[in-house]
Design an enzyme around this catalytic site. Structure first.
Site, mmCIF file in Angstrom:
data_model
loop_
_atom_site.group_PDB
_atom_site.id
_atom_site.type_symbol
_atom_site.label_atom_id
_atom_site.label_comp_id
_atom_site.label_asym_id
_atom_site.label_seq_id
_atom_site.Cartn_x
_atom_site.Cartn_y
_atom_site.Cartn_z
ATOM 1 N N SER A 1 -2.908 13.898 5.997
ATOM 2 C CA SER A 1 -3.263 12.724 5.194
ATOM 3 C C SER A 1 -3.533 11.452 5.974
ATOM 4 O O SER A 1 -4.030 10.484 5.414
ATOM 5 C CB SER A 1 -2.169 12.457 4.154
ATOM 6 O OG SER A 1 -2.098 13.515 3.231
ATOM 7 N N SER B 1 -4.305 11.974 1.914
ATOM 8 C CA SER B 1 -3.999 11.133 0.785
ATOM 9 C C SER B 1 -4.087 9.643 1.100
ATOM 10 O O SER B 1 -4.034 8.816 0.195
ATOM 11 C CB SER B 1 -2.582 11.457 0.294
ATOM 12 O OG SER B 1 -1.619 11.123 1.304
ATOM 13 N N LYS C 1 -0.191 1.730 3.045
ATOM 14 C CA LYS C 1 -0.326 2.696 1.958
ATOM 15 C C LYS C 1 0.730 2.410 0.895
ATOM 16 O O LYS C 1 1.889 2.119 1.222
ATOM 17 C CB LYS C 1 -0.155 4.091 2.547
ATOM 18 C CG LYS C 1 -0.416 5.260 1.620
ATOM 19 C CD LYS C 1 -0.285 6.556 2.431
ATOM 20 C CE LYS C 1 -0.569 7.799 1.615
ATOM 21 N NZ LYS C 1 -0.512 9.028 2.455
#
Length: 471
Positions: A177, A153, A80
């Protein structure tokens, strides 16, 4: 094997590379080819590593010479785009940090590289790891159905793993997330105990709520990554000093006699019929494996959820105070609204939220006197559409509506694992969308919840199913 290489599990790929049956160069090229073919439509990646092939050649030569660096030697992974990487930008999904080039890897990146992994690229995320992508960023697309939510996310990480663009990816979880994208995209994600994995070098949304964890196709793949990521870290004084178990060895232990708790009242109040049906399916499978189901009652989640919203806002305002003072106009509307709320909350409201958090965490730990693990859905809605998500209202109502089964475990700091356990009856375009469930446990019980989830995966094939067009 090259045309089907992406179908291998991460564990199998690592073994094939160690034996010399698969070249790290071929593995990297396989993923690069798939990214080139599919990511123009999926938008899972924010950056790719220009040095990945050179790193693969180096790994190939080392393995041929008998130097195996670790369990991930030559395996391509993704992270990420909030984990610092010295060889790629780390931009946090925000124009405020565009072009940021860290001088040092985040601890978890350094550990993965030390174990031989090749960080092939950085995945797209919502701005600041909060609720929505910045208007300048094209959001990732769910490969199971473009009209359906990817989860946030760690959206790019979920999409990349689901579509077979990478064997495993790193995510973070502040209110769900890791687990929301894992549920929506049909992959396996672990949110470890807070403190199990170092946060050093990972850009924060709300530090006291942020958790770092893996997203993969299976439980075995996920614990392979977690075993490398976890452990004490002098760069992060909040990282636990407890030893890291041999997670893979723990997976093979039976679940017969294990007690699984479920709060049926909470589920009936919050989950739709398709989610409830999927939970009954999980119960049937686990009972067939010899586990025992018991009814439990979780402490009220509303104070924990309300307090989560306050703490997240205040901590985000602190994280962004340097840039907010001079560049507030560059932030997207969702993250800007969060930061503004953080500035408005009073010390009284924050203290009250912290009190609720302490009470909730204590009551949740006490639950495990009645059971070994908890079973709970990943999401209250099966296959939420983008239209459904846009109709949930403004923050914090939207966050709390979609995260009643995830955010409480960020508040308590307890570990959970999310696995696919079904498909919705239909999705936009006709195909079903993955449904996920969670197994949760007391603090530092990652091995136990992984064993439980792995048992389910040995008896079912949900984790092996791939979206049409990406098999």
């Amino acid at each position: 094997m090259s045309s089907t290489l992406h179908r291998l599990s991460l564990v199998r790929l690592a073994d094939e590379i160690r034996r010399g049956a698969v070249s790290p160069v071929d593995a990297v090229r396989c993923m690069m080819d798939r990214i080139a073919a599919h990511d123009g439509a999926l938008h899972a990646f924010a950056h790719l590593n220009d040095a990945a092939l050179d790193q693969a050649r180096r790994a190939e030569a080392e393995i041929a010479a008998g130097l195996v660096r670790g369990p991930l030697h030559g395996v391509p992974l993704a992270a990420k785009d909030l984990f610092d990487t010295a060889d790629m930008p780390t931009e946090f999904g925000s124009p405020v940090l565009r072009g940021r080039r860290p001088a040092q890897d985040a601890t978890v990146i350094a550990r993965l590289r030390a174990a031989g992994a090749i960080i092939l690229g950085k995945t797209t995320l919502t701005e600041g790891a909060y609720a929505d992508h910045h208007p300048d960023v094209v959001p990732p697309v769910n490969p199971w159905g473009a009209g359906h939510w990817t989860g946030t996310s760690s959206s790019g990480s979920g999409v990349a793993v689901a579509a077979g663009l990478i064997w495993g990816a790193l995510g973070t979880d502040t209110g769900g997330s890791i687990r929301l994208p894992s549920s929506c995209c049909g992959v396996t994600g672990i949110k470890p105990t807070w403190g199990r994995v170092s946060r050093a070098g990972a850009l924060a949304l709300a530090p006291s709520l942020d958790h770092m964890g893996p997203m993969t196709r299976s439980v075995a793949d996920a614990v392979t990554l977690l075993g490398v990521m976890a452990g004490p870290d002098p760069r992060d004084p909040t990282a636990s000093q407890l030893p890291v178990p041999d997670y893979m060895a723990e997976l093979t232990k039976p679940v017969r006699g294990l007690t699984i708790g479920i709060d049926r009242g909470l589920l009936k109040a919050r989950a739709d019929d398709q989610v409830l049906a999927s939970m009954e399916h999980v119960i049937e499978v686990m009972t067939g494996l010899g586990a025992r189901i018991v009814d439990v009652t979780l402490p009220p989640i509303e104070p924990a959820l309300t307090g989560w919203a306050v703490q997240c806002a205040v901590e985000a305002a602190i994280v962004h105070r340097e840039h907010w003072s001079t560049r507030a106009a560059e932030y997207g509307p969702r993250l800007a609204a969060l930061i503004e709320r953080g500035h408005r909350h009073t010390a009284f409201e924050l203290a009250e939220a912290q009190e609720h958090r302490r009470d909730f965490a204590g009551a949740m730990e006490a639950i495990y006197a009645a059971c070994d693990v908890l079973l709970i859905p990943g999401l209250p809605v099966a296959g939420p559409t983008l239209d459904y998500m846009s109709g949930l209202g403004e923050d914090p109502a939207a966050i709390l509506a979609i995260g009643p089964f995830t955010a409480p475990f960020d508040v308590s700091g307890q570990p959970t694992i999310t696995i696919p356990c079904g498909l919705s009856e239909t999705g936009i375009g006709g195909g079903g969308i993955p449904i996920g469930c969670q197994f949760a446990g007391p603090r530092f019980a990652e091995a136990l919840i992984a064993r439980t989830a792995h048992a389910f995966q040995t008896a079912t094939d949900w984790h092996t199913r791939r979206p049409a067009g990406y098999a």
